[in-house]
Design an enzyme around this catalytic site. Sequence first.
Site, PDB file in Angstrom:
ATOM      1  N   SER A  10       3.468 -18.350 -11.748  1.00 18.60           N
ATOM      2  CA  SER A  10       4.758 -18.165 -11.648  1.00 18.60           C
ATOM      3  C   SER A  10       5.528 -19.300 -10.859  1.00 18.60           C
ATOM      4  CB  SER A  10       5.015 -16.836 -10.759  1.00 18.60           C
ATOM      5  OG  SER A  10       4.235 -16.938  -9.595  1.00 18.60           O
ATOM      6  N   ASP A 166      11.397 -11.844  -2.225  1.00 19.58           N
ATOM      7  CA  ASP A 166       9.811 -11.429  -1.727  1.00 19.58           C
ATOM      8  C   ASP A 166       9.315 -12.259  -0.928  1.00 19.58           C
ATOM      9  OD1 ASP A 166       9.284 -13.694  -3.453  1.00 19.58           O
ATOM     10  OD2 ASP A 166       8.870 -12.619  -5.017  1.00 19.58           O
ATOM     11  N   HIS A 169       7.838 -16.399  -3.649  1.00 18.64           N
ATOM     12  CA  HIS A 169       8.276 -17.368  -4.861  1.00 18.64           C
ATOM     13  C   HIS A 169       9.501 -18.124  -4.372  1.00 18.64           C
ATOM     14  CE1 HIS A 169       6.084 -14.103  -7.062  1.00 18.64           C
ATOM     15  NE2 HIS A 169       5.609 -15.069  -7.804  1.00 18.64           N
TER      16      HIS A 169
END
Length: 197
Positions: A10, A166, A169
């Site tokens: 990611s 979050d 990220h």
Amino acid sequence: MQNILFFGNSLTAGYQLRASEAFPSLLQQRLDSLQLPYKALNYGVSGETTAGGRQRIASVLARQPVDVFVLELGANDGLRGIPVRETTQNLQAIIDQVKLKYPKARIVLVGLEFPFDLSVLGGHQYGRYAAEFKALFRTLADKNSLAFVPFLLQGVLGQRQLNLPDGVHPNAAGQKILANNVWATLQTVLPEAGEAK
């Protein structure tokens, strides 16, 4: 035109961001501005582990020639507490496949560290794991004589304003720093980059 293949999770994919905001796209802009003959290809898959990458690598290498290969995997292994030996074996297998198919490819290994001191969560085994996890990347880079990005998230980790809600990220601003972190090493394997300065 030469291909730079970014193979990761990611962090490479640019989780929840536009494709143009992920660091491989930002590096493409830099390459273009320096008029360097490289095409950045983003093969980041959110949630991917090194085991997943090991399964996926052959099909990716079959799609186009690879001149530079940037390997950014391991974060999801770390979050799951996968044994360091397993992560190391998977990354080595990916490196071996790239070298086998494209012996002339220049490989850049991207290092990762744990964001926090896990030892506070109960016991020293977490701290030991974090230390071993961090060390595995440099050990692999040295063993394989690879160009090495010491820590992808340098300057971004733990900075709330540079991450998505979050806290894990990078956001678009954070991805710009990732691009700088990778470029510092990537430019050393692009002979033309030295001439473009």
